[in-house]
Design an enzyme around this catalytic site. Structure first.
Site, PDB file in Angstrom:
ATOM      1  N   HIS A 135       0.633  -1.098   0.594  1.00  0.00           N
ATOM      2  CA  HIS A 135       0.162   0.375   0.149  1.00  0.00           C
ATOM      3  C   HIS A 135       1.135   1.599  -0.327  1.00  0.00           C
ATOM      4  CE1 HIS A 135      -4.030   1.809   1.174  1.00  0.00           C
ATOM      5  NE2 HIS A 135      -2.815   2.368   0.930  1.00  0.00           N
ATOM      6  N   HIS A 137       1.573   4.632  -1.472  1.00  0.00           N
ATOM      7  CA  HIS A 137       1.778   6.162  -2.412  1.00  0.00           C
ATOM      8  C   HIS A 137       2.640   6.383  -2.628  1.00  0.00           C
ATOM      9  CE1 HIS A 137      -3.051   6.755  -0.942  1.00  0.00           C
ATOM     10  NE2 HIS A 137      -2.614   6.156   0.010  1.00  0.00           N
ATOM     11  N   LYS A 218      -5.556  -0.468  -9.000  1.00  0.00           N
ATOM     12  CA  LYS A 218      -6.188   0.198  -7.405  1.00  0.00           C
ATOM     13  C   LYS A 218      -7.975   0.998  -7.621  1.00  0.00           C
ATOM     14  CE  LYS A 218      -7.022   1.841  -3.791  1.00  0.00           C
ATOM     15  NZ  LYS A 218      -6.107   2.878  -2.710  1.00  0.00           N
ATOM     16  N   HIS A 220     -10.300   3.856  -5.739  1.00  0.00           N
ATOM     17  CA  HIS A 220     -10.212   4.194  -4.615  1.00  0.00           C
ATOM     18  C   HIS A 220     -11.504   5.134  -4.518  1.00  0.00           C
ATOM     19  CE1 HIS A 220      -8.948   7.661  -1.880  1.00  0.00           C
ATOM     20  NE2 HIS A 220      -8.350   6.589  -1.627  1.00  0.00           N
ATOM     21  N   HIS A 247     -10.389   0.602  -2.220  1.00  0.00           N
ATOM     22  CA  HIS A 247     -10.411   1.586  -1.080  1.00  0.00           C
ATOM     23  C   HIS A 247     -12.018   1.864  -1.598  1.00  0.00           C
ATOM     24  CE1 HIS A 247      -9.663   5.566   0.978  1.00  0.00           C
ATOM     25  NE2 HIS A 247     -11.199   5.505   1.352  1.00  0.00           N
ATOM     26  N   HIS A 321      -6.505  13.433   2.627  1.00  0.00           N
ATOM     27  CA  HIS A 321      -7.821  13.620   1.377  1.00  0.00           C
ATOM     28  C   HIS A 321      -8.733  14.817   1.274  1.00  0.00           C
ATOM     29  CE1 HIS A 321      -8.093   9.384   0.987  1.00  0.00           C
ATOM     30  NE2 HIS A 321      -8.093   9.165   2.774  1.00  0.00           N
ATOM     31  N   ASP A 361       0.371   2.537   3.912  1.00  0.00           N
ATOM     32  CA  ASP A 361      -0.104   3.933   3.553  1.00  0.00           C
ATOM     33  C   ASP A 361       0.986   5.104   3.519  1.00  0.00           C
ATOM     34  OD1 ASP A 361      -2.798   4.792   2.490  1.00  0.00           O
ATOM     35  OD2 ASP A 361      -3.390   4.339   3.935  1.00  0.00           O
TER      36      ASP A 361
END
Length: 568
Positions: A135, A137, A218, A220, A247, A321, A361
């Site tokens: 995971h 990014h 992925k 999301h 997600h 986010h 993450d």
């Protein structure tokens, strides 16, 4: 003539043997050696006056008949066992696990040592497979330095740098970005694989990303994880033998958790941060742990549950986010994801094997250098709060150790179709190995091997007369330089992309390895982590019930593997 040694004297000379126990760092976890592949009285050890000398422990065999490197007398901790052995490495791969020496004069030798063999002293050290973080990014390339220094040797995820999309979602969108990131992968001494953006209701935008080199897709919620997008994405994955990570929809806009599970249609999928604080159907995404086709993982900011966990999450979530704390709806969105009850239950679900993997993450509500630390902190907390597992004896925590090491090694490898290359210490696999002093286990590795070559190690002053004077810190070694870098790490891609010749078209230096067998994996394949409880989450109290039992525990106020080892 026989010389009898005390266990202490033997351990100090050759490392622990069968029946000896080793504490992992400053935790309450003890592992016990189950088997010793070496032979008492015939052990090999390098040094002045020691065994590995010409005509003694070193044979006359030529390079083709001996390993390139032998790690002597190491304690191997892997999902399949906890053993003492010599480890042979040949052409960048693990060649054998057994007894090293000179077969011309020693009995039971399975690994001949020759003049072409380098030796790494493993006496008193623990060796694990390199960690796999699924995971990622890819916000900053400097993450790779941190991950490698923690013992992670494979990073899977998506991104293009600190773009707003990457800050929130693990996607490398589109063929152009995929090509650029695969080219960038050539510059780093770590195995890499990239996920494309899976949010589309038509197949063409997804298929072209797989053809460009994505190892999977992925889904999301920030891009719209609707049932239509889920169905389309999984259909492409089935057609191309690639994995899908998801997600899910925190706001339940396009449906509830039942709608998402229905859209899976029984097809294999990797659910990220399955507890939900990292994102997912509020408040009951945890239900998916009971599905046979769902491969669930956690991310590390909720690992383990402590007195600080809830407080730090709100700010993390707002930043990651792209939310505004002055907007009531954004604040409500954030608060719906942070629930003490489900985070507490997550600890127990890991301990019982319902949550199969653990990842970071990275820089997007997770710490890239703390996957391994937080895995073992969770194991410690559960032993303290819940006692020994039924599979363990009063003497050791071997089963618990195997369960937890599998969460960041073999199970991520199986999930993403790379277990034929990495994820465990077994002959034939890429020699990504991490060596630890027991006192620093899980925290600060002594040495990291990539493809059989030393990539990173604790090293003293380069101008000193010996390697050990201060300042001792991690320094890159020769596997990270020149052409060796591209020959000691792998880039994972889809079979479709490999067959299309992207290595030549993109001018890639690293070997590309296609992922495989992603679509047949089920929860039953998650080693030591295959429990499928029937889970319910009370919508008012958030209490978690698994197979009729309430899952709850207290937050930890102090943890091992923490301030004893770090200044900051």
């Amino acid at each position: 003539m026989t010389l009898r040694l005390s266990r202490r004297a033997y351990a100090e000379m050759f490392g622990p043997t069968t029946g000896d126990r080793v504490r992992l760092a400053d935790t309450d976890l003890l592992i016990e050696i189950e088997r010793d592949f070496t032979i008492y009285g015939e052990e090999v050890k390098f040094g002045g006056g020691k065994v590995i000398r010409d005509g003694m422990g070193q044979s006359q065999r030529v390079a083709a008949e001996v390993p390139d490197t032998v790690i002597t007398n190491a304690v191997i901790l892997d999902h399949w066992g906890i053993v003492k052995a010599d480890i042979a490495i040949k052409h960048g791969r693990i060649a054998a696990i057994g007894k090293a020496g000179n077969p011309d004069i020693q009995p039971g030798v399975t690994i001949p040592i020759g003049a072409g063999t380098e030796v790494i002293a493993g006496e008193g050290l623990i060796v694990t497979a390199g960690g796999i973080d699924t995971h990622i990014h890819f916000i900053s390339p400097q993450q790779i330095d941190e991950a490698l220094a923690s013992g992670v040797t494979t990073m899977l995820g998506g991104g293009t740098g600190p773009a707003t999309g990457t800050n929130a979602t693990t996607c490398t969108p589109g063929p152009w970005h995929m090509e650029r990131m695969l080219q960038a992968a050539d510059g780093w001494p770590i195995n890499l694989g990239f996920l494309g953006k899976g949010n589309a209701s038509r197949p063409e935008p997804l298929l072209e990303q797989i053809a460009a080199g994505a190892i999977g897709l992925k889904l999301h919620e920030d891009w719209g994880t609707t049932p239509a997008a889920i169905d389309t994405c999984l259909s492409i994955a089935d057609d191309t033998d690639t994995q899908v990570a998801i997600h899910t929809d925190t706001l339940n806009e396009a449906g509830f958790v039942e709608s998402t599970v229905a859209a899976f249609k029984g097809r294999t999928i990797h659910t990220y941060h399955t507890e939900g604080a990292g994102g997912g159907h509020a408040p009951d995404i945890l239900k998916v742990c009971g599905e046979a086709n769902v491969l669930p993982s956690s991310t590390n900011p909720t690992r383990p549950y402590t007195i600080n966990t809830l407080e730090e999450h709100l700010d993390m979530l707002m930043v990651c986010h792209h939310l505004d704390p002055s907007i009531a709806e954004d604040l409500a969105f954030a608060e719906s994801r942070i629930r003490r009850e489900t985070i507490a239950a997550e600890d127990i679900l890991h301990d019982l094997g319902a949550l199969s993997m653990l990842s970071s993450d990275s820089q997007a509500m997770g710490r890239v250098g703390e996957v391994i630390i937080r895995t073992w902190q969770t194991a410690h907390k559960m032993k303290v709060q819940r006692g020994a597992l039924p599979e363990d004896s009063a003497r050791n925590d071997n089963f618990r150790a195997k369960r937890y090491v599998a969460k960041y090694t073999i199970n991520p490898a199986i999930t993403h179709g790379i277990a034929h290359q990495v994820g465990s210490i077994e002959p034939g696999k890429w020699a990504d190995l991490v060596l630890w002093e027991p006192a620093f286990f899980g925290i600060k590795p002594t040495m990291i091997l990539k493809g059989g070559m030393i990539a990173l190690a604790q090293m003293g002053d380069p101008n000193a007369s010996i390697p050990t004077p201060q300042p001792v810190h991690y320094r890159e070694m020769f596997a990270t330089r020149g052409g060796a870098l591209a020959r000691t790490s792998l880039t994972f891609v889809s079979q479709l992309a490999a067959d299309a010749g992207i290595a030549e078209r993109y001018g890639l230096a690293k070997p590309i390895v296609p992922v495989r067998n992603c679509r047949q994996v089920t929860k039953a394949d998650m080693i030591h982590n295959a429990w499928r409880p029937a889970i319910s989450v009370d919508p008012e109290t958030y209490d978690v019930i698994a197979d009729g039992q309430l899952l709850t525990c207290e937050p930890a106020s102090v943890l091992p593997m923490a301030q004893r080892y770090f200044l900051f």
